[in-house]
Scaffold this active site. Structure first.
Site, short mmCIF file in Angstrom:
data_model
loop_
_atom_site.label_atom_id
_atom_site.label_comp_id
_atom_site.label_asym_id
_atom_site.label_seq_id
_atom_site.Cartn_x
_atom_site.Cartn_y
_atom_site.Cartn_z
N HIS A 123 -5.14 4.65 6.55
CA HIS A 123 -4.73 5.60 5.78
C HIS A 123 -3.02 5.15 5.97
O HIS A 123 -2.36 6.19 5.57
CB HIS A 123 -4.90 6.40 4.77
CG HIS A 123 -6.44 6.56 4.32
ND1 HIS A 123 -6.71 6.07 3.17
CD2 HIS A 123 -8.23 6.86 4.61
CE1 HIS A 123 -7.43 5.92 2.46
NE2 HIS A 123 -8.57 6.25 3.32
N ASP A 130 -2.59 0.04 6.20
CA ASP A 130 -3.67 -0.67 5.30
C ASP A 130 -3.23 -2.26 4.53
O ASP A 130 -4.36 -2.70 4.24
CB ASP A 130 -3.65 0.67 3.86
CG ASP A 130 -4.32 1.59 4.93
OD1 ASP A 130 -4.82 1.34 5.54
OD2 ASP A 130 -4.82 2.25 4.09
N ASP A 165 0.92 -0.92 -0.34
CA ASP A 165 0.06 -0.20 -0.35
C ASP A 165 0.82 1.53 0.31
O ASP A 165 1.66 1.21 0.34
CB ASP A 165 -0.98 0.01 1.30
CG ASP A 165 -1.88 1.51 1.51
OD1 ASP A 165 -2.95 0.87 0.39
OD2 ASP A 165 -1.53 2.20 2.10
#
Length: 185
Positions: free
Chosen positions: A158, A163, A10
């Site tokens: 986030h 994530d 991510d």
């Protein structure tokens, strides 16, 4: 053929494309061993920020300019981590939730700063995998729909590593789900 080793990745960025906006952080973990995490924050190479991008991440361009790793150093560290966690004889496979977004930043930065991408030239997208497995629509692949079913309703933080770990849990749950396409419709 060598076995494939799935790695959840991510990123958090300052905007939608790497040509104009900086990659701010990378988080990654093996799908089957999420405790083996990687995280780095990068020194921004672009100053542009898309509206709302920093509010989502909680990152600061000024702080990253002071404390972030130089992109070349960050990508070298990421490549070394990938090599370290990938078992001998296996190929690392990039896995992302909406992989097209995260992939374009990671691929661009690896090519520009290292001249090579340890993942090769492909990525596995969790959303597309779910769509193919269940026959769902693209809208039904959003976290709004998948989190209640597979993650107890939790929301993405986030934070790139958090994530990546949530994506790994999501993908493991989807892989374990034996619901057939006919059961979904």
């Amino acid at each position: 053929m060598p076995r494939e080793y799935l790695i959840s990745v991510d990123v958090e960025t300052a905007g939608p494309v790497p040509s104009r906006f900086a990659l701010l952080s990378i988080g990654a973990c093996p799908i089957d061993r999420p405790e083996l995490g990687f995280y780095v924050e990068l020194m921004p190479e672009h100053e542009a920020v898309a509206p709302g991008a920093l509010e989502i991440t909680g990152l600061s361009m000024e702080q990253l300019a002071e404390d972030g790793e130089a992109p070349e150093t960050a990508m070298r560290e990421f490549a070394a981590w990938i090599a370290e966690v990938t078992p001998a004889g296996e190929l690392p496979v990039f896995v992302g939730f909406n992989a097209s977004f995260d992939w374009m930043f990671v691929a661009d930065y690896f090519e520009r700063f290292l001249g090579r991408n340890p993942f090769g030239h492909s990525a596995l997208d969790i959303k597309a995998y779910f769509m193919g497995k269940t026959g769902s629509s693209w809208q039904e692949t959003s976290m709004k729909h998948l989190s209640p079913r597979y993650l107890g309703g939790s929301r993405l933080s986030h934070n790139a590593l958090g994530d990546a770990r949530d994506q790994a849990a999501l993908f493991r749950a989807i892989l374990a789900d034996t619901t057939a396409i006919s059961d979904e419709t």
